[in-house]
Design an enzyme around this catalytic site. Structure first.
Site, PDB file in Angstrom:
ATOM      1  N   GLY A   1       0.838  -1.194   0.000  1.00 26.86           N
ATOM      2  CA  GLY A   1       0.000   0.000   0.000  1.00 26.86           C
ATOM      3  C   GLY A   1       0.868   1.238   0.000  1.00 26.86           C
ATOM      4  N   ASP A   2       0.248   2.400  -0.151  1.00 21.65           N
ATOM      5  CA  ASP A   2       1.043   3.621  -0.285  1.00 21.65           C
ATOM      6  C   ASP A   2       1.824   3.946   0.983  1.00 21.65           C
ATOM      7  OD1 ASP A   2      -1.266   4.171   1.101  1.00 21.65           O
ATOM      8  OD2 ASP A   2      -1.731   6.025   0.037  1.00 21.65           O
ATOM      9  N   ASN A   3       1.219   3.725   2.158  1.00 25.61           N
ATOM     10  CA  ASN A   3       1.934   4.064   3.396  1.00 25.61           C
ATOM     11  C   ASN A   3       3.083   3.101   3.664  1.00 25.61           C
ATOM     12  OD1 ASN A   3       0.185   6.260   4.150  1.00 25.61           O
ATOM     13  ND2 ASN A   3      -1.362   4.724   4.575  1.00 25.61           N
TER      14      ASN A   3
END
Length: 208
Positions: free
Chosen positions: A37-39
């Protein structure tokens, strides 16, 4: 039991893969790795170490960290102004807005500390909000630790690339990955009074 009655067979869940584990190949023989995911990718792109907390202030606020412990949580946010009077200036409202945002992100930082049993040593501040000089200068006073603002960059893409290299390497730890530029460093004495007033108002208005 319920899924077996509904499906007619035991539920078959996908295998949970490690971040460096190859999970297949394309027809041409290229390895396929697990997604992210982006985080999580940003954490890899910034090379977060235990004790680092990345706080992204943009269209939303997100706090993430690197830890050997599992920690999961969700956030909800509301806002309220208190103490406005005829002497309140635009500057007062602007500062209160910045302090409120940062105090709410401090709540997220503390929640991560509770979940991971790990003390925060420093905060890396990213996102559109990190461009604000007011946020940069007030942040270390609210967070109570030094704040670093990395050079603007595509840290999600860099983290995904690092994970791909990790899968290819077959090593237990991700490969060394230089971050771009030199982050700007901000420090300040902890502003415990503002944090205490925020916490009092937060607790009184919880559930509004």
């Amino acid at each position: 039991m319920v899924t077996r009655l509904y499906l007619g067979h035991d539920a078959r869940l996908p295998e949970l893969a490690a971040p460096n584990q190859p999970i297949g190949q394309t027809h041409s023989g290229a390895l396929v790795g697990p997604g992210t995911g982006d985080n999580m990718a940003t954490s890899l792109g910034l090379d977060l170490q235990p004790g680092d907390v990345c706080i992204s202030i943009g269209t939303s606020g997100v706090a993430s960290t690197a830890s050997v412990h599992d920690g999961t949580g969700f956030a909800d946010a509301t806002g309220v102004f208190r103490g406005l009077n005829t002497d309140t200036s635009r500057e007062d409202i602007a500062r209160a807005t910045v302090e409120g945002i940062l105090c709410s992100m401090r709540d997220a930082m503390v929640a991560l500390e509770d979940a991971t049993k790990q003390e925060t040593n420093r905060v890396l501040l990213i996102g559109g909000g990190a461009k604000s000089e007011a946020i940069r200068r007030i942040a270390p006073a609210i967070f109570g630790v030094d704040v670093l603002v990395p050079e603007p960059g595509e840290y999600v893409a860099m983290g995904a690339a690092r994970q791909a290299a990790w899968v290819l390497s077959g090593q237990a730890l991700p490969p060394a990955w230089a971050t771009q530029g030199t982050p700007k460093h901000y420090e300040a004495d902890p502003d415990t009074d503002t944090v205490a007033r925020y916490e009092e108002l937060r607790d009184k208005t919880e559930g509004w």
